[in-house]
Design a protein around this motif. Sequence first.
Motif, PDB file in Angstrom:
ATOM      1  N   ASN A  33       0.889  -1.166   0.000  1.00 56.67           N
ATOM      2  CA  ASN A  33       0.000   0.000   0.000  1.00 56.67           C
ATOM      3  C   ASN A  33       0.923   1.211   0.000  1.00 56.67           C
ATOM      4  OD1 ASN A  33      -1.463  -2.197   1.973  1.00 56.67           O
ATOM      5  ND2 ASN A  33      -2.907  -1.187   0.612  1.00 56.67           N
ATOM      6  N   PHE A  34       1.077   1.837  -1.156  1.00 53.19           N
ATOM      7  CA  PHE A  34       2.060   2.911  -1.291  1.00 53.19           C
ATOM      8  C   PHE A  34       1.479   4.246  -0.819  1.00 53.19           C
ATOM      9  CE2 PHE A  34       3.979   0.365  -5.064  1.00 53.19           C
ATOM     10  CZ  PHE A  34       4.571  -0.506  -4.169  1.00 53.19           C
ATOM     11  N   LEU A  35       2.333   5.026  -0.172  1.00 48.94           N
ATOM     12  CA  LEU A  35       1.899   6.341   0.330  1.00 48.94           C
ATOM     13  C   LEU A  35       1.808   7.328  -0.824  1.00 48.94           C
ATOM     14  CD1 LEU A  35       3.748   7.003   3.692  1.00 48.94           C
ATOM     15  CD2 LEU A  35       1.366   7.529   3.201  1.00 48.94           C
ATOM     16  N   LEU A  57      17.800   3.007   8.042  1.00 48.58           N
ATOM     17  CA  LEU A  57      17.379   1.772   7.384  1.00 48.58           C
ATOM     18  C   LEU A  57      15.903   1.894   7.055  1.00 48.58           C
ATOM     19  CD1 LEU A  57      17.696  -1.313   6.679  1.00 48.58           C
ATOM     20  CD2 LEU A  57      17.020  -1.749   9.046  1.00 48.58           C
ATOM     21  N   GLU A  58      15.564   1.740   5.780  1.00 55.01           N
ATOM     22  CA  GLU A  58      14.140   1.721   5.405  1.00 55.01           C
ATOM     23  C   GLU A  58      13.736   0.301   5.037  1.00 55.01           C
ATOM     24  OE1 GLU A  58      10.648   3.572   2.568  1.00 55.01           O
ATOM     25  OE2 GLU A  58      12.714   3.739   1.870  1.00 55.01           O
ATOM     26  N   ILE A  59      12.640  -0.145   5.641  1.00 51.36           N
ATOM     27  CA  ILE A  59      12.120  -1.487   5.340  1.00 51.36           C
ATOM     28  C   ILE A  59      10.999  -1.339   4.313  1.00 51.36           C
ATOM     29  CG2 ILE A  59      10.980  -3.523   6.319  1.00 51.36           C
ATOM     30  CD1 ILE A  59      12.218  -2.482   9.075  1.00 51.36           C
ATOM     31  N   GLY A  60      11.168  -1.938   3.147  1.00 51.77           N
ATOM     32  CA  GLY A  60      10.129  -1.906   2.121  1.00 51.77           C
ATOM     33  C   GLY A  60       9.980  -0.552   1.454  1.00 51.77           C
ATOM     34  N   PRO A  61      10.964  -0.142   0.623  1.00 47.63           N
ATOM     35  CA  PRO A  61      10.869   1.188  -0.024  1.00 47.63           C
ATOM     36  C   PRO A  61       9.781   1.290  -1.090  1.00 47.63           C
ATOM     37  CG  PRO A  61      12.772  -0.027  -0.843  1.00 47.63           C
ATOM     38  CD  PRO A  61      12.231  -0.826   0.301  1.00 47.63           C
ATOM     39  N   GLY A  62       9.254   0.146  -1.588  1.00 49.76           N
ATOM     40  CA  GLY A  62       8.234   0.226  -2.641  1.00 49.76           C
ATOM     41  C   GLY A  62       8.832   0.813  -3.901  1.00 49.76           C
ATOM     42  N   GLY A  64       9.999   3.849  -3.889  1.00 46.80           N
ATOM     43  CA  GLY A  64      10.999   4.824  -3.432  1.00 46.80           C
ATOM     44  C   GLY A  64      10.427   6.156  -2.978  1.00 46.80           C
ATOM     45  N   THR A  65       9.125   6.221  -2.756  1.00 50.69           N
ATOM     46  CA  THR A  65       8.467   7.484  -2.411  1.00 50.69           C
ATOM     47  C   THR A  65       9.066   8.087  -1.132  1.00 50.69           C
ATOM     48  OG1 THR A  65       6.475   6.471  -3.306  1.00 50.69           O
ATOM     49  CG2 THR A  65       6.190   8.530  -2.099  1.00 50.69           C
ATOM     50  N   MET A  66       9.129   7.288  -0.077  1.00 49.61           N
ATOM     51  CA  MET A  66       9.676   7.793   1.186  1.00 49.61           C
ATOM     52  C   MET A  66      11.206   7.812   1.139  1.00 49.61           C
ATOM     53  SD  MET A  66       8.374   7.036   4.917  1.00 49.61           S
ATOM     54  CE  MET A  66       8.673   5.323   5.167  1.00 49.61           C
ATOM     55  N   ASN A 105      17.900  -6.250  -2.320  1.00 51.48           N
ATOM     56  CA  ASN A 105      16.718  -7.054  -2.670  1.00 51.48           C
ATOM     57  C   ASN A 105      16.704  -8.309  -1.795  1.00 51.48           C
ATOM     58  OD1 ASN A 105      15.655  -8.976  -5.578  1.00 51.48           O
ATOM     59  ND2 ASN A 105      14.455  -8.135  -3.916  1.00 51.48           N
ATOM     60  N   GLU A 106      15.992  -8.206  -0.660  1.00 51.02           N
ATOM     61  CA  GLU A 106      16.007  -9.310   0.309  1.00 51.02           C
ATOM     62  C   GLU A 106      14.808  -9.188   1.240  1.00 51.02           C
ATOM     63  OE1 GLU A 106      16.396 -12.240   1.349  1.00 51.02           O
ATOM     64  OE2 GLU A 106      18.576 -12.384   1.241  1.00 51.02           O
ATOM     65  N   ASP A 107      14.497 -10.281   1.898  1.00 46.94           N
ATOM     66  CA  ASP A 107      13.490 -10.286   2.956  1.00 46.94           C
ATOM     67  C   ASP A 107      14.141  -9.675   4.209  1.00 46.94           C
ATOM     68  OD1 ASP A 107      11.866 -10.976   5.074  1.00 46.94           O
ATOM     69  OD2 ASP A 107      11.459 -13.006   4.356  1.00 46.94           O
ATOM     70  N   ILE A 108      13.516  -8.663   4.769  1.00 50.48           N
ATOM     71  CA  ILE A 108      14.114  -7.974   5.927  1.00 50.48           C
ATOM     72  C   ILE A 108      14.394  -8.946   7.079  1.00 50.48           C
ATOM     73  CG2 ILE A 108      11.859  -7.268   6.911  1.00 50.48           C
ATOM     74  CD1 ILE A 108      15.115  -5.214   7.075  1.00 50.48           C
ATOM     75  N   LEU A 132       5.398   0.027   7.114  1.00 52.10           N
ATOM     76  CA  LEU A 132       5.613  -1.425   7.180  1.00 52.10           C
ATOM     77  C   LEU A 132       4.564  -2.226   6.415  1.00 52.10           C
ATOM     78  CD1 LEU A 132       6.628  -2.405  10.831  1.00 52.10           C
ATOM     79  CD2 LEU A 132       8.085  -2.200   8.831  1.00 52.10           C
ATOM     80  N   PRO A 133       5.008  -3.374   5.848  1.00 53.81           N
ATOM     81  CA  PRO A 133       4.011  -4.317   5.329  1.00 53.81           C
ATOM     82  C   PRO A 133       3.272  -4.906   6.534  1.00 53.81           C
ATOM     83  CG  PRO A 133       6.256  -5.236   5.170  1.00 53.81           C
ATOM     84  CD  PRO A 133       6.395  -3.841   5.688  1.00 53.81           C
ATOM     85  N   TYR A 134       1.939  -4.758   6.574  1.00 52.79           N
ATOM     86  CA  TYR A 134       1.199  -5.075   7.805  1.00 52.79           C
ATOM     87  C   TYR A 134       1.173  -6.561   8.140  1.00 52.79           C
ATOM     88  CZ  TYR A 134      -0.403  -0.218   7.690  1.00 52.79           C
ATOM     89  OH  TYR A 134      -0.454   1.153   7.683  1.00 52.79           O
TER      90      TYR A 134
HETATM   91  N1  SAM Z   1       7.628   2.544   1.491  1.00 54.27           N
HETATM   92  C1  SAM Z   1       6.652   2.470   0.430  1.00 54.27           C
HETATM   93  C2  SAM Z   1       5.614   3.567   0.612  1.00 54.27           C
HETATM   94  O1  SAM Z   1       5.520   4.086   1.732  1.00 54.27           O
HETATM   95  O2  SAM Z   1       4.935   3.901  -0.335  1.00 54.27           O
HETATM   96  C3  SAM Z   1       5.978   1.105   0.368  1.00 54.27           C
HETATM   97  C4  SAM Z   1       5.305   0.634   1.642  1.00 54.27           C
HETATM   98  S1  SAM Z   1       4.353  -0.858   1.456  1.00 54.27           S
HETATM   99  C5  SAM Z   1       3.233  -0.680   2.796  1.00 54.27           C
HETATM  100  C6  SAM Z   1       5.418  -2.140   2.111  1.00 54.27           C
HETATM  101  C7  SAM Z   1       6.634  -2.470   1.273  1.00 54.27           C
HETATM  102  O3  SAM Z   1       7.375  -3.495   1.931  1.00 54.27           O
HETATM  103  C8  SAM Z   1       6.327  -3.004  -0.114  1.00 54.27           C
HETATM  104  O4  SAM Z   1       7.152  -2.382  -1.057  1.00 54.27           O
HETATM  105  C9  SAM Z   1       6.640  -4.500  -0.021  1.00 54.27           C
HETATM  106  O5  SAM Z   1       7.030  -5.077  -1.246  1.00 54.27           O
HETATM  107  C10 SAM Z   1       7.776  -4.489   0.997  1.00 54.27           C
HETATM  108  N2  SAM Z   1       7.933  -5.753   1.756  1.00 54.27           N
HETATM  109  C11 SAM Z   1       6.981  -6.651   2.099  1.00 54.27           C
HETATM  110  N3  SAM Z   1       7.496  -7.658   2.824  1.00 54.27           N
HETATM  111  C12 SAM Z   1       8.824  -7.404   2.938  1.00 54.27           C
HETATM  112  C13 SAM Z   1       9.901  -8.088   3.561  1.00 54.27           C
HETATM  113  N4  SAM Z   1       9.723  -9.243   4.211  1.00 54.27           N
HETATM  114  N5  SAM Z   1      11.151  -7.552   3.477  1.00 54.27           N
HETATM  115  C14 SAM Z   1      11.347  -6.372   2.813  1.00 54.27           C
HETATM  116  N6  SAM Z   1      10.363  -5.686   2.198  1.00 54.27           N
HETATM  117  C15 SAM Z   1       9.115  -6.179   2.267  1.00 54.27           C
END
Ligand code: SAM
Length: 292
Positions: A33-35, A57-62, A64-66, A105-108, A132-134
């Motif tokens: 869900n991108f912002l 450290l940013e988790i899940g940049p999508g 790259g918006t944030m 490119n990895e699982d956090i 965060l991915p919820y």
């Molecule tokens: N940061 C972006 C934004 O704010 O628009 C995207 C946020 S989106 C809620 C969550 C992002 O986390 C997605 O890009 C998704 O692919 C990524 N993601 C999901 N599970 C992940 C994981 N285990 N490790 C890293 N990234 C993950």
Amino acid sequence: MRKENRPTLANPTNTLSILQKYDIHFQKRYGQNFLIDANILENIIEAAQITPNDCVLEIGPGIGTMTQYLCESAREVVAVEIDQKLIPILKQDTLASYHNVTIINEDILKVDLHAIAQQKNNGKPLKIVANLPYYITTPIIMGLFESHIPLESITIMVQKEVAGRMQAKPGTKEYGALSLAVQYYAKPEVLFTVPSGCFMPRPTVDSAVIKLTRYKEPCIRVNSEKQMFEIIKASFNQRRKTLINSLNNAADLSINKERISKVLYEMNLPQTIRGEALTLAQFAQLTDLLYS
Ligand code: SAM
């Protein structure tokens, strides 16, 4: 940086045009869900108090918006994204002009964050910022704390209900193992709520931004953190039962009723008390006494 100079991915038109350009479809399984609201992004960056000395450290940049905002504010940014389809967008397009970002490119949950802190910040504390991915909020937060990586603060967008649980006090219905774990490691502060219209696509739940500021020293002392969290987990497994019954029923603890009863008596607590009534300090004392 002045607001009017901020990058502009954070609106529906620009987000859609990037997605269409690369033929990207939202991946529900990754919690995408991108912002799309620049004001919310401004507020998150302000709350995280990023300075030009920081490594973030940013988790899940999508797309790259944030991340763009973070690159403008921090010395160094490390962005970990699981979805490989988004990597070319980040590397060749939206983040191509920033030289202070590393995209992984990895699982956090599988990344060696100690190595990142060492390589990118000389082992000094990182600031973590994320929408965060919820679907994996709790494992991510617990993983960050339990791995004991050098960490100053975590400023994150989560489900509103989960933010409430992290900040909950004893005796409330939100209070549970997550509240105690978060409050053992950090000071939680729910900062503001975010309506679903600020995301693309809209999530079905409300969201909130919470800041967790890591304590330099633990706020309470306990002989074994591991044992305390086992006790806490068992106490909330059967929420409606008394603490004596919950702990006695926990097969992997093997503590008998008499022992628990004696310890409650020593702590001046009623024999009928439930786990949800105990403070963190009381769980620490209970653990120390049960295992003494
Ligand atoms: N940061 C972006 C934004 O704010 O628009 C995207 C946020 S989106 C809620 C969550 C992002 O986390 C997605 O890009 C998704 O692919 C990524 N993601 C999901 N599970 C992940 C994981 N285990 N490790 C890293 N990234 C993950």
